[in-house]
Write an enzyme that holds these catalytic residues in place. Structure first.
Site, PDB file in Angstrom:
ATOM      1  N   HIS A 286       0.817  -1.217   0.000  1.00  0.00           N
ATOM      2  CA  HIS A 286       0.000   0.000   0.000  1.00  0.00           C
ATOM      3  C   HIS A 286       0.854   1.273   0.000  1.00  0.00           C
ATOM      4  O   HIS A 286       0.330   2.374  -0.208  1.00  0.00           O
ATOM      5  CB  HIS A 286      -0.944   0.002   1.201  1.00  0.00           C
ATOM      6  CG  HIS A 286      -2.261   0.656   0.927  1.00  0.00           C
ATOM      7  ND1 HIS A 286      -2.496   1.432  -0.188  1.00  0.00           N
ATOM      8  CD2 HIS A 286      -3.432   0.655   1.623  1.00  0.00           C
ATOM      9  CE1 HIS A 286      -3.740   1.882  -0.161  1.00  0.00           C
ATOM     10  NE2 HIS A 286      -4.328   1.430   0.922  1.00  0.00           N
TER      11      HIS A 286
ATOM     12  N   ASP B 153      -1.857   2.285  -4.727  1.00  0.00           N
ATOM     13  CA  ASP B 153      -3.074   2.784  -4.089  1.00  0.00           C
ATOM     14  C   ASP B 153      -4.211   1.789  -4.280  1.00  0.00           C
ATOM     15  O   ASP B 153      -4.195   0.956  -5.198  1.00  0.00           O
ATOM     16  CB  ASP B 153      -3.463   4.134  -4.684  1.00  0.00           C
ATOM     17  CG  ASP B 153      -2.443   5.218  -4.385  1.00  0.00           C
ATOM     18  OD1 ASP B 153      -1.754   5.105  -3.347  1.00  0.00           O
ATOM     19  OD2 ASP B 153      -2.316   6.154  -5.188  1.00  0.00           O
TER      20      ASP B 153
END
Length: 425
Positions: free
Chosen positions: A396, A400
């Site tokens: 992450h 995204d």
């Protein structure tokens, strides 16, 4: 008489220490020149340490699983003759592809070990293993055993007062008179109290370290999507039925590999590695697909290199070759490293959904779950369709949530309309 001190060899690659994973000898064993004494493991290779002399093992300097520094004493060998300094002549490096069931599935490299020799007036004492005898079973006559069995009494709980602690009928009476409850264990069953401790060594330790590194440094986001693979399975069945004798039978993985190639061409940020220490993301033009593979020694990830340059049949052939090499322990170092994105699959045991752990330093992993026939609503009725979930995890910090979803949705389109996989852009 002399005593050789064999030290941990310099295994190269700037490695200052290695893990001892195998002893082939024990104190008191005779050894001959060139006989393999031990094996140590570096990051990817197992290094065998041969004996430069003939003699008898006096002492072992480490236990399996210990980390030993380069040039630290590893073992001592008692030999005939005068002492003196001896340095083992360098031996050419060779890669062995002879598989052993218990060895790690990596290439084994034979490297000579530096040796020192010193004279010894008296040989060092030989370590001897001490074996503790197992606890004796309770002594009792057949009649007492039958009565205890019928009463549900565990004789191991009954103190014996007869000769050699033999349990008598009076002992059973006193046991019950004290208010002791008969055992609830059914006849023929017994409680187990053994405890087994297993030291984490070799490849299992490497797997453990890799998983800790990945989960401690990568913030995972996992995205699960269901895929209708009915048409894909029909196509796969048709292609297998008409394949040539020299073509490998297709599983679903080669289709997924080709779908990955097309998808990362559109989203190159997913086919990347992240050096979080340097803060550098490297996007790769080459698509080197790691395929998590279970072997007798543990989990390995052989790599299908340049999947972007392979057709579906070649992907299938290379996948089978690498899986067999990994399971037999003959895979080369370069075949087990350098992946840019990884696929993991548990086959028929794939479950409904999984949460795959990213293969550090990559930024994405695609998990394949099992295919199940389920009733699906087509707008007017329920029809049977072959459904499969993809469970994909992303770093992450780099990917995204929107990009992760777009990546999986593109895979979904390609797998649900498999003809698109074969259309060149």
């Amino acid at each position: 008489m002399g005593e050789f001190i064999i030290k941990m060899p310099d295994v190269g690659e700037g490695v200052a220490e290695a893990e001892l994973v195998e002893w082939h000898v024990k104190p008191g064993d005779p050894v001959r020149e060139d006989m393999v004494l031990a094996a140590v493991m570096t990051d990817k290779a197992t290094v065998e340490i041969p004996s430069p002399v003939t003699g008898t093992v006096l002492w072992l300097g480490a236990e399996i699983g210990d980390t030993v520094a380069v040039k630290a004493p590893l073992l001592r060998i008692h030999v005939a003759g005068e002492g003196g300094e001896v340095t083992a002549a360098p031996m050419p490096e060779t890669v062995s592809i002879e598989a052993k069931e218990e060895q790690s599935p990596v290439a084994r490299v034979e490297i000579p070990s530096p040796v020192e020799v010193k004279t010894s007036a008296q040989p060092a004492p030989v370590a001897r293993a001490v074996v503790q005898p197992p606890a004796d079973k309770p002594l009792a006559s057949p009649a007492v055993r039958l009565r205890a069995q019928e009463s549900g009494i565990d004789l191991r709980q009954v103190p014996g007062t007869g000769p050699a602690r033999r349990i008598t009928h009076d002992d059973l009476d006193q046991f019950l008179a004290r208010g002791a409850q008969p055992s609830v264990t059914p006849a023929g069953l017994a409680m187990k109290t053994t405890v087994e401790e297993i030291k984490v060594t070799g490849l299992r330790r490497r797997i453990s370290e890799k998983m800790v590194l990945a989960t401690s440094r990568i913030p995972h986001i996992t995205y699960v999507e269901e895929i209708d693979v009915t048409d894909l399975e029909d196509l796969r069945t048709t292609m297998n039925a008409s394949r040539k004798p020299d073509q490998t039978k297709l599983t679903i993985l080669p289709f997924l590999m080709r779908a990955l190639v097309k998808t990362v061409a559109e989203q190159p940020g997913v086919n990347a590695t992240f050096d979080d220490d340097a803060g550098i993301i490297t996007r790769h033009g080459a698509v080197h697909i790691g395929v998590a593979t279970q072997t007798p020694a543990g989990l390995t990830v052989p790599v299908v290199r340049h999947a972007e340059a392979r057709n579906i049949w070649n992907c299938a052939t290379e996948l089978v070759r690498l899986a067999e090499a990994a399971r037999s322990g003959s895979a080369l170092r370069e075949e087990l490293s350098g992946s840019t994105i990884t696929i993991t699959s548990l086959g028929a045991m794939g479950g409904i959904a999984t949460t795959p752990i990213i293969n550090h330093p990559e930024v994405a992993i695609v998990g394949v779950n099992k295919i199940m026939t389920r009733p699906m609503w087509d707008g007017s009725q329920f029809i049977p369709r072959k459904m499969m979930n993809l469970s994909s995890s992303f770093d992450h910090r780099v990917v995204d949530g929107w990009d992760a979803a777009a990546f999986v949705q593109r895979l979904k389109v390609l797998l649900e309309t498999p003809a698109l996989i074969f259309i060149e852009s």
